[in-house]
Structure formats: structure tokens, C-alpha cells
Design a protein around this motif. Structure first.
Motif, PDB file in Angstrom:
ATOM      1  N   GLU A  49       0.839  -1.215   0.000  1.00 34.40           N
ATOM      2  CA  GLU A  49       0.000   0.000   0.000  1.00 34.40           C
ATOM      3  C   GLU A  49       0.865   1.252   0.000  1.00 34.40           C
ATOM      4  N   ALA A  50       1.932   1.227   0.803  1.00 39.83           N
ATOM      5  CA  ALA A  50       2.844   2.385   0.841  1.00 39.83           C
ATOM      6  C   ALA A  50       3.430   2.619  -0.554  1.00 39.83           C
ATOM      7  N   GLY A  51       3.784   1.534  -1.229  1.00 40.50           N
ATOM      8  CA  GLY A  51       4.332   1.637  -2.585  1.00 40.50           C
ATOM      9  C   GLY A  51       3.319   2.254  -3.544  1.00 40.50           C
ATOM     10  N   LEU A  52       2.072   1.786  -3.458  1.00 40.54           N
ATOM     11  CA  LEU A  52       1.023   2.302  -4.349  1.00 40.54           C
ATOM     12  C   LEU A  52       0.780   3.785  -4.107  1.00 40.54           C
ATOM     13  N   GLN A  53       0.930   4.194  -2.846  1.00 42.30           N
ATOM     14  CA  GLN A  53       0.734   5.617  -2.512  1.00 42.30           C
ATOM     15  C   GLN A  53       2.027   6.417  -2.671  1.00 42.30           C
ATOM     16  N   GLN A  54       3.050   5.766  -3.186  1.00 40.72           N
ATOM     17  CA  GLN A  54       4.352   6.379  -3.428  1.00 40.72           C
ATOM     18  C   GLN A  54       4.917   7.053  -2.179  1.00 40.72           C
ATOM     19  N   LYS A  55       4.754   6.380  -1.057  1.00 42.73           N
ATOM     20  CA  LYS A  55       5.314   6.893   0.192  1.00 42.73           C
ATOM     21  C   LYS A  55       6.615   6.160   0.479  1.00 42.73           C
ATOM     22  N   GLU A  56       7.622   6.927   0.781  1.00 38.85           N
ATOM     23  CA  GLU A  56       8.971   6.375   0.871  1.00 38.85           C
ATOM     24  C   GLU A  56       9.402   6.046   2.295  1.00 38.85           C
ATOM     25  N   THR A  57       8.626   6.478   3.277  1.00 39.51           N
ATOM     26  CA  THR A  57       9.027   6.285   4.670  1.00 39.51           C
ATOM     27  C   THR A  57       7.929   5.540   5.428  1.00 39.51           C
ATOM     28  N   LEU A  58       8.330   4.458   6.078  1.00 35.73           N
ATOM     29  CA  LEU A  58       7.372   3.714   6.899  1.00 35.73           C
ATOM     30  C   LEU A  58       7.557   4.126   8.348  1.00 35.73           C
ATOM     31  N   LEU A  59       6.472   4.412   9.015  1.00 37.78           N
ATOM     32  CA  LEU A  59       6.528   4.790  10.436  1.00 37.78           C
ATOM     33  C   LEU A  59       5.653   3.821  11.215  1.00 37.78           C
ATOM     34  N   THR A  60       6.196   3.336  12.333  1.00 38.87           N
ATOM     35  CA  THR A  60       5.350   2.501  13.175  1.00 38.87           C
ATOM     36  C   THR A  60       5.717   2.666  14.644  1.00 38.87           C
ATOM     37  N   PHE A  61       4.968   1.971  15.500  1.00 43.99           N
ATOM     38  CA  PHE A  61       5.060   2.144  16.947  1.00 43.99           C
ATOM     39  C   PHE A  61       5.398   0.826  17.633  1.00 43.99           C
ATOM     40  N   GLY A  62       6.136   0.915  18.747  1.00 49.30           N
ATOM     41  CA  GLY A  62       6.381  -0.306  19.510  1.00 49.30           C
ATOM     42  C   GLY A  62       7.174  -0.035  20.777  1.00 49.30           C
ATOM     43  N   GLY A  63       7.274  -1.058  21.605  1.00 46.21           N
ATOM     44  CA  GLY A  63       8.077  -0.962  22.819  1.00 46.21           C
ATOM     45  C   GLY A  63       9.526  -1.314  22.523  1.00 46.21           C
ATOM     46  N   ILE A  87       9.011   4.884  19.828  1.00 49.46           N
ATOM     47  CA  ILE A  87       9.210   3.904  20.895  1.00 49.46           C
ATOM     48  C   ILE A  87       8.589   4.396  22.205  1.00 49.46           C
ATOM     49  N   ARG A  88       7.887   3.486  22.860  1.00 54.70           N
ATOM     50  CA  ARG A  88       7.180   3.815  24.102  1.00 54.70           C
ATOM     51  C   ARG A  88       8.160   4.046  25.250  1.00 54.70           C
ATOM     52  N   GLY A  89       8.043   5.200  25.893  1.00 50.22           N
ATOM     53  CA  GLY A  89       8.811   5.473  27.122  1.00 50.22           C
ATOM     54  C   GLY A  89      10.105   6.213  26.859  1.00 50.22           C
ATOM     55  N   GLU A  90      10.700   6.656  27.962  1.00 53.39           N
ATOM     56  CA  GLU A  90      11.992   7.361  27.941  1.00 53.39           C
ATOM     57  C   GLU A  90      13.057   6.555  27.216  1.00 53.39           C
ATOM     58  N   GLN A 108      15.187   5.122  12.165  1.00 50.54           N
ATOM     59  CA  GLN A 108      15.446   6.196  13.110  1.00 50.54           C
ATOM     60  C   GLN A 108      14.420   6.115  14.237  1.00 50.54           C
ATOM     61  N   LEU A 109      14.924   6.128  15.463  1.00 54.34           N
ATOM     62  CA  LEU A 109      14.037   5.919  16.608  1.00 54.34           C
ATOM     63  C   LEU A 109      13.753   7.226  17.335  1.00 54.34           C
ATOM     64  N   PHE A 110      12.517   7.389  17.746  1.00 56.57           N
ATOM     65  CA  PHE A 110      12.099   8.532  18.554  1.00 56.57           C
ATOM     66  C   PHE A 110      11.421   7.977  19.804  1.00 56.57           C
ATOM     67  N   PHE A 111      11.845   8.451  20.963  1.00 55.15           N
ATOM     68  CA  PHE A 111      11.274   7.960  22.222  1.00 55.15           C
ATOM     69  C   PHE A 111      10.240   8.966  22.720  1.00 55.15           C
ATOM     70  N   ILE A 112       9.069   8.466  23.077  1.00 54.90           N
ATOM     71  CA  ILE A 112       8.029   9.381  23.582  1.00 54.90           C
ATOM     72  C   ILE A 112       7.477   8.848  24.907  1.00 54.90           C
ATOM     73  N   SER A 113       6.881   9.737  25.670  1.00 56.58           N
ATOM     74  CA  SER A 113       6.361   9.343  26.987  1.00 56.58           C
ATOM     75  C   SER A 113       5.237   8.317  26.810  1.00 56.58           C
ATOM     76  N   ARG A 114       4.982   7.588  27.885  1.00 51.52           N
ATOM     77  CA  ARG A 114       3.931   6.582  27.824  1.00 51.52           C
ATOM     78  C   ARG A 114       2.575   7.212  27.530  1.00 51.52           C
ATOM     79  N   ALA A 115       2.362   8.432  28.076  1.00 50.64           N
ATOM     80  CA  ALA A 115       1.085   9.121  27.839  1.00 50.64           C
ATOM     81  C   ALA A 115       0.942   9.469  26.352  1.00 50.64           C
ATOM     82  N   ASP A 116       2.023  10.018  25.775  1.00 50.32           N
ATOM     83  CA  ASP A 116       1.978  10.335  24.340  1.00 50.32           C
ATOM     84  C   ASP A 116       1.830   9.065  23.513  1.00 50.32           C
ATOM     85  N   TYR A 117       2.474   8.012  23.998  1.00 47.88           N
ATOM     86  CA  TYR A 117       2.411   6.754  23.254  1.00 47.88           C
ATOM     87  C   TYR A 117       0.986   6.234  23.201  1.00 47.88           C
ATOM     88  N   ARG A 118       0.322   6.337  24.323  1.00 49.87           N
ATOM     89  CA  ARG A 118      -1.064   5.853  24.376  1.00 49.87           C
ATOM     90  C   ARG A 118      -1.925   6.548  23.320  1.00 49.87           C
TER      91      ARG A 118
END
Ligand code: PLP
Length: 300
Positions: A49-63, A87-90, A108-118
């Protein structure tokens, strides 16, 4: 990602007893060493789907121990795309094995607070560095109909017809939903959740299913060994013994608990005589890297 055609191996386990039950293992762990097993199949439709929409960056969430994070990083790398992990948490002083592996695949990883993660808030720094229009968001855990349909494709082949029960470990339930989508009318689908208090799980699985498939699965909620990523010496002993006896490697977060359930249920005569069980090995072996060295008698 679109051209993969793995030959999916099914291993028969030679049980000493009971002899009136057949157990086989679908070795999705062998599909790819890192994007192992179910993660590969859950991701493939999203990446298309990302390919069909010609999006070059995949972003996702996890611990910090998320197999989904490292699988997305590796799959993005294979597909020639950039990847971002929220990424969830400090940020921990010492990055987990999983986070280091994700980084090695260029995520590339970005760490966010648990509240923001929720809230699944994407931090502003992401948009300072990446063009928002170029980002394709994959839901946490690959949870979604696209993920479930990717898993269902695995089971389309007629060699899956012979099984009476399909059994697997459950996190978000996307994989189980895919198995329910694909299950024949004579097949029972059983999941062993790894989360304690997974009370909303059945509803979340049903949300991925058409009406006629809703509720056509069972969740056995007492095989979590204390909760997510918790383990006991008994579990480790079990992992080593099934490796020794059947050459079956498992991971301590998901598959070991589920294989334990299968053996426990067989011992309790849960399955009727003549049952042909297929355990779906969802991979995750890289996660064993966070156990102390020497804990297991096999390598991931
Ligand atoms: C992520 C994962 C699961 C859970 O899959 P869901 O589709 O989220 O239920 C099971 N086993 C392994 C090894 C995993 O990494």
C-alpha cells in the motif's frame, strides 16, 4: 517484499505420547532471520500500500522489545524505504538488543512518553526531518485488516486442509484473525495470549473479521507465565528440552509459552483422539538475545 515466495516448511513432531494425536509445526520462523514469521506476512500488504501511494518512509510504533519494530526496520530496508520507529517510554540508558538491531537496519528511533504513546502522538521532530506527505503509518503491531489478510494468504494452500486445529501465540491478535479468515469450516483456531488481562482482545480480533467469522476462535488466557516478556526457570527448561528432543527452537516471549500450552493441553486430553494439530511458529527468535548468555542451549 512483493516478490517473496518462501517455501513454508511444516515439520512433523514425533511425539512419544499420546500416539493418537498428530502435531506438526509450521515453521514461519524460517522465512527470514529477522522479519521472522508472522511479522513478514503482517507487513507485506502495508508495504505494498505504501508503494502504491508512493510513500517512501514507513513509520510505526512499539516498545523497546518489539519484534514488530525490528521487523518493520528490516522489511523497510529490503523494500528500499526509510523507516521511523516511535518507541514507548523514555530513551533507556542502554538500548535493547531489539532497538540496536532496528537501528542497524536504518530505522530512526524517537522515544516518547507513555502518555503520548497511548495517544500515538507523533513527535514534532519527526516532521522537522521528514516530509509528512511521504510517511506511511503502519499501526502498532501491524494490527489491521491488511495485516490479517497478509497472514490469511499463508494458509490458502490446500496442504493446510488436513489439520483439525490451528494454534498460535497471540499479541495484538492480527495473526490469529488471519488464521480465522483462512480456517476451513472443520478447523478450530486456538490462541494463547502473551499479555496478562487481555480482556479486550477477543473484541479486537472480531473487529478484523467479517460477521460470519466472528467468535470462531478460542483464546486460552492462562499461558502468559506472569505477563509479557516474563519467564520462569520452568519455561527456560521447557525451551531447552523441546529443542533437545525435537530440534524446535522457540522464543521466550511468544512461541515457547504457546508450545508449552500445546503440550499441557495434550497431557490434559484436551484434544479428541485423531486430532491433527498445526502449531504456527511465529518466529521471534531474535528476542532471545535479551536473555543472559548461556540461558539457552541453542542460538537464535
Ligand atoms: C508479534 C509476535 C506475535 C503476535 O502476533 P500478533 O499478530 O500481534 O498477535 C506472536 N509471535 C511472535 C514471535 C511475535 O513476534
Amino acid at each position: 517484499m512483493t516478490h517473496f515466495a518462501p517455501h513454508l516448511r511444516i515439520d512433523k513432531i514425533n511425539l512419544d505420547s499420546p500416539t493418537d494425536i498428530d502435531l506438526s509445526v509450521l515453521r514461519l520462523d524460517l522465512v527470514h532471520p529477522v522479519v521472522s514469521g508472522n511479522k513478514w506476512f503482517k507487513l507485506k500488504n502495508y508495504i505494498e500500500e505504501a508503494g502504491l501511494q508512493q510513500k517512501e518512509t514507513l513509520l510505526t510504533f512499539g516498545g523497546a522489545y518489539s519484534n514488530h519494530i525490528v521487523a518493520t526496520a528490516a522489511a523497510a530496508n529490503l523494500a528500499g524505504k526509510q523507516s521511523i520507529g516511535i518507541i514507548r517510554g523514555e530513551e533507556p540508558a542502554q538500548w535493547s538488543h531489539t532497538l540496536l538491531a532496528a537501528q542497524q537496519y536504518g530505522m530512526q528511533l524517537f522515544f516518547i512518553s507513555r502518555a503520548d504513546y497511548r495517544q500515538k502522538n507523533i513527535p514534532a521532530e519527526v516532521y522537522q526531518q521528514y516530509n509528512q506527505n511521504n510517511i506511511f503509518v503502519i499501526p502498532e503491531g501491524g494490527y489491521g485488516v491488511s495485516g490479517a489478510k497478509g497472514v490469511a494468504q499463508v494458509f490458502a494452500d490446500e496442504r493446510f486442509n488436513e489439520y483439525s486445529h490451528l494454534i498460535t501465540a497471540v499479541g495484538s491478535g492480527t495473526t490469529l484473525a488471519g488464521m480465522v479468515l483462512a480456517a476451513r469450516s472443520h478447523q478450530q483456531v486456538i490462541g494463547t495470549p502473551v499479555l496478562k488481562n487481555a480482556t479486550s482482545l477477543a473484541g479486537e480480533i472480531n473487529n478484523l473479521l467479517p460477521n460470519e467469522k466472528q467468535g470462531r476462535f478460542q483464546l486460552l488466557n492462562h499461558y502468559h507465565f506472569g505477563g509479557y516478556a516474563k519467564y520462569s526457570t520452568a519455561l527456560i527448561r521447557f525451551m531447552n528440552s523441546i529443542y533437545q528432543q525435537y530440534a524446535l527452537p522457540t522464543d521466550f516471549v511468544y512461541t515457547a509459552k504457546s508450545v508449552f500450552a500445546v503440550f499441557d493441553l495434550m497431557t490434559a486430553n484436551y484434544f479428541e483422539k485423531g486430532s491433527k494439530l498445526l502449531f504456527v511458529h511465529t518466529g521471534g527468535l531474535q528476542g532471545n538475545g535479551s536473555l543472559p548468555k548461556g540461558t539457552l542451549i541453542f542460538d537464535a
